[in-house]
Design an enzyme around this catalytic site. Structure first.
Site, mmCIF file in Angstrom:
data_model
loop_
_atom_site.group_PDB
_atom_site.id
_atom_site.type_symbol
_atom_site.label_atom_id
_atom_site.label_comp_id
_atom_site.label_asym_id
_atom_site.label_seq_id
_atom_site.Cartn_x
_atom_site.Cartn_y
_atom_site.Cartn_z
ATOM 1 N N LEU A 148 0.836 -1.203 0.000
ATOM 2 C CA LEU A 148 0.000 0.000 0.000
ATOM 3 C C LEU A 148 0.868 1.249 0.000
ATOM 4 O O LEU A 148 0.500 2.289 -0.534
ATOM 5 C CB LEU A 148 -0.899 0.014 1.240
ATOM 6 C CG LEU A 148 -1.936 -1.097 1.347
ATOM 7 C CD1 LEU A 148 -2.538 -1.136 2.742
ATOM 8 C CD2 LEU A 148 -3.028 -0.899 0.302
ATOM 9 N N GLY A 149 2.031 1.151 0.632
ATOM 10 C CA GLY A 149 2.962 2.277 0.694
ATOM 11 C C GLY A 149 4.294 1.799 1.236
ATOM 12 O O GLY A 149 4.365 0.816 1.974
ATOM 13 N N ALA A 205 10.075 0.790 6.598
ATOM 14 C CA ALA A 205 9.172 -0.352 6.430
ATOM 15 C C ALA A 205 8.228 -0.112 5.264
ATOM 16 O O ALA A 205 8.198 0.975 4.672
ATOM 17 C CB ALA A 205 8.370 -0.567 7.718
ATOM 18 N N GLN A 206 7.453 -1.156 4.948
ATOM 19 C CA GLN A 206 6.369 -1.006 3.980
ATOM 20 C C GLN A 206 5.146 -1.762 4.490
ATOM 21 O O GLN A 206 5.259 -2.641 5.342
ATOM 22 C CB GLN A 206 6.786 -1.506 2.603
ATOM 23 C CG GLN A 206 7.159 -2.964 2.515
ATOM 24 C CD GLN A 206 7.853 -3.271 1.179
ATOM 25 O OE1 GLN A 206 8.813 -2.622 0.796
ATOM 26 N NE2 GLN A 206 7.341 -4.282 0.476
ATOM 27 N N ASP A 215 5.386 12.881 13.330
ATOM 28 C CA ASP A 215 5.573 12.602 11.904
ATOM 29 C C ASP A 215 4.247 12.736 11.138
ATOM 30 O O ASP A 215 3.833 11.813 10.429
ATOM 31 C CB ASP A 215 6.146 11.185 11.730
ATOM 32 C CG ASP A 215 6.969 11.057 10.456
ATOM 33 O OD1 ASP A 215 7.218 12.089 9.809
ATOM 34 O OD2 ASP A 215 7.351 9.930 10.107
#
Length: 495
Positions: free
Chosen positions: A126-127, A132-133, A280
Site C-alpha cells: 500500500l505504501g 518499512a512497507q 511525523d
C-alpha cells in the site's frame, strides 16, 4: 566496491548541497540587476541538481538516509524550495523491499509462512517508507488487516549509516564553519532505535488513542498483539484519502475547514496539555474519511513510531510563549523564547516557530493574514540568516527540534487545504494553553479556595474565547449576507 561508490556519492552530494547553501545565502547581488537575475536562475539550477542528487543518494542508501531526507524535506523555513519539493517525494515514494524479503522477515519473526497466517496477502505494498512497507492482508477469521514489515537490512545498517552521516556533517562543518548540522545526527542517534521497534510503536498507538479518546473524530487503528513483533506490526485496516487531497475530500463531501480544525485541536491537546506528541504528521500518515457508522468526517492517525515526550518545564514555557505570541506581548515573547534556549536570537526563534515575519509577529499573528509576499520574504530571510538559524537549532532543547518538524508538517497540510493561520487554530491553541496552565497551578496548590479561584479564572477565560469565536462567526455570516444582498442588487433576477 559498490559501498565505496555510494560513499563517494555521499561526499559529492553533501559538497554540492553545501555549495548550494552558500550560493543561496550570498547577499552581494542585487535582485533588480539583470545580471543578478541570471545569477539567481543559475543558483536555482544548482539547487535543483544538488537536490536531485541528494534524493538519489537517499534512495540508494535507503533506511536512515531516507529518514534524514524526509526530515530535510520538511524544513520549508530553512532550505530553498528546490530541496524541499524534491525531497518531499520520500514521504510516500521510498524504495520497496521485494516480496521475497518480506516473506523472509515474516518467517523469521512469526515462525510461519504468509499462507499459513493469511487467507490473502497483497503482493504490492500500500505504501513504502524509510524503515518499512505496508501490505494489505486478510486473516483466516475474515478480518482485513494492514501488515507493516520492516525492511530486512535497515536495523543492521542503521548504526553504520549514522556514523557515515556524522563524518559527512563534520566534513561540511570544516568547509563551512558557520553551518551547524550536528543536531540532525544527534536526533537520528536518539530516535532511530525507537522507530525500529514496532512494539514500541504499538504501545504509542494505544497510549495516544486512550489519551485523546474524547475526540470522536480521531481513529487510531487497533493493534493485533498476538501477530506483532519488533519488525512486524499487524493493525486494523482503515481506508481513507490523504489529508492534503482536496479532490478526495470534495468527492466525499468532507469539509476541509472542519478537518483543519480537528487537526489543530488534536495537536494542541498533544503538545500543550499532554506533552506526548506524534512527530511525523506528513500526509501519508494522516488520512481522512467519512466514518461508515456515523457519516461524520474522521481523521486516521498512522505511524506512531516517533513521539516526543515533553518535560513539564518545557511544556509550560512553550504554553506561555504561544500565549504571549497570540496576545502580542513582546516582553513575554522575549522572556519565554530565551527560557527555551533562543538567547538574543529570540526574534528569529519567534519567526521560525510561527513561520511569520517579525513585522507580523509584532502586529499580531492572529490578526494579520499570511500573504504570498510574506512567504517569499520569510524564505529569502531564511537564506540570509542560515548561519544564525543553524546556530539556533544547535542550541535549543532537543525537544524543540521535533516540535519544529511537527509544526512545519502541519503548516504544509494547512497550506494544501488553504486554511493556514485561521483564527480557529489560534483560538484552539489558546484554550489548550489556558487549560494546561490552570491544571498545573491547581496541581501545585493545597488550598481549596485557591483551586476554586483558578478554576473560576480558567472558566472565565475559556468563556471569553468562546464569545470571541461567536462574534467572529456572526461577523462572517453578516458579511456573507451583505455580499449576497449586493450581488442581488447588482444583478437582479429577470422577471
Amino acid at each position: 566496491m559498490a559501498r565505496r561508490a555510494l560513499k563517494f556519492a555521499s561526499w559529492t552530494s553533501m559538497a554540492l548541497t553545501a555549495s548550494g547553501f552558500y550560493l543561496y545565502s550570498n547577499k552581494y547581488w542585487d535582485p533588480n540587476d539583470f545580471g543578478a537575475v541570471r545569477v539567481g536562475r543559475a543558483v536555482a539550477t544548482v539547487h535543483l541538481r544538488s537536490a536531485r542528487r541528494l534524493c538519489e543518494l537517499c534512495c540508494a542508501n535507503r533506511g536512515t538516509f531516507i529518514k534524514v531526507g524526509q526530515h530535510l524535506g520538511a524544513l520549508d523555513y530553512l532550505l530553498p524550495e528546490e530541496y524541499t519539493s524534491t525531497l518531499k517525494v520520500l514521504h510516500s515514494q521510498a524504495p520497496q523491499s521485494s516480496l521475497q524479503e518480506i516473506r523472509q522477515v515474516i518467517r523469521e519473526d512469526l515462525g510461519k509462512e504468509i499462507h499459513d497466517l493469511f487467507v490473502s496477502f497483497d503482493d504490492t505494498p500500500l505504501g513504502a517508507a524509510s524503515l518499512a512497507q505496508v501490505h494489505k492482508a486478510v486473516l483466516h477469521d475474515g478480518q482485513t488487516v494492514a501488515v507493516k514489515v520492516q525492511h530486512p537490512k535497515v536495523r543492521a545498517q542503521s548504526s553504520k549509516d549514522i556514523l557515515l552521516m556524522e563524518v559527512l556533517v563534520m566534513a561540511v562543518k570544516q568547509l563551512f564553519p558557520e553551518f551547524e548540522f550536528m543536531w540532525l545526527v544527534d536526533e537520528a542517534k536518539k530516535n532511530l532505535p525507537l522507530e525500529l521497534d514496532f512494539l514500541n510503536e504499538g504501545r504509542n498507538a494505544e497510549k495516544v488513542a486512550q489519551m485523546l479518546k474524547q475526540f470522536d473524530f480521531l481513529k487510531v487503528p487497533r493493534i493485533y498483539w498476538e501477530l506483532s513483533t519488533k519488525r512486524v506490526l499487524l493493525m486494523e485496516f482503515v481506508e481513507g484519502g490523504q489529508v492534503n487531497d482536496r479532490d478526495y475530500m470534495e468527492r466525499n463531501k468532507i469539509d476541509v475547514n472542519e478537518i483543519s480544525r480537528h487537526l489543530g485541536k488534536m495537536y494542541s491537546e498533544m503538545i500543550f496539555v499532554n506533552g506526548f506528541v506524534h512527530c511525523d504528521p506528513h500526509p501519508g500518515n494522516v488520512l481522512v474519511r467519512k466514518c461508515p457508522d456515523t457519516g461524520k468526517a474522521e481523521i486516521i492517525l498512522l505511524d506512531h513510531g516517533l513521539y516526543q515526550v515533553l518535560t513539564e518545564e518545557f511544556r509550560l514555557d512553550y504554553c506561555h510563549l504561544w500565549q504571549s505570541l497570540i496576545q502580542t506581548d513582546m516582553k513575554r515573547v522575549k522572556k519565554y523564547s530565551q527560557r527555551l534556549g533562543a538567547g538574543e536570537l529570540y526574534p528569529l526563534f519567534a519567526c521560525m516557530l510561527t513561520a511569520r515575519s517579525w513585522d507580523s509577529v509584532n502586529r499580531g499573528i492572529d490578526r494579520v493574514p499570511v500573504t504570498a509576499t510574506e512567504d517569499s520574504e520569510i524564505r529569502d530571510n531564511a537564506a540570509n540568516y542560515l548561519p544564525q538559524i543553524s546556530q539556533l537549532l544547535n542550541h535549543v532543547p532537543r525537544q524543540m527540534l521535533l516540535i519544529f518538524k511537527t509544526n512545519d508538517l502541519l503548516r504544509g497540510i494547512e497550506a494544501s487545504l488553504g486554511t493556514r493561520a485561521s483564527a480557529s487554530s489560534f483560538l484552539n491553541m489558546s484554550r489548550c494553553c489556558i487549560r494546561a496552565l490552570a491544571m498545573h497551578k491547581k496541581k501545585n496548590t493545597c488550598s481549596f479556595f485557591r483551586r476554586t479561584q483558578i478554576s473560576f479564572k480558567e472558566a472565565f477565560s475559556l468563556w471569553q474565547i468562546n464569545l470571541y469565536e461567536l462574534v467572529l462567526h456572526v461577523k462572517g455570516l453578516r458579511l456573507s449576507t451583505w455580499v449576497l444582498a449586493l450581488l442581488c442588487w447588482l444583478f437582479p433576477a429577470p422577471h
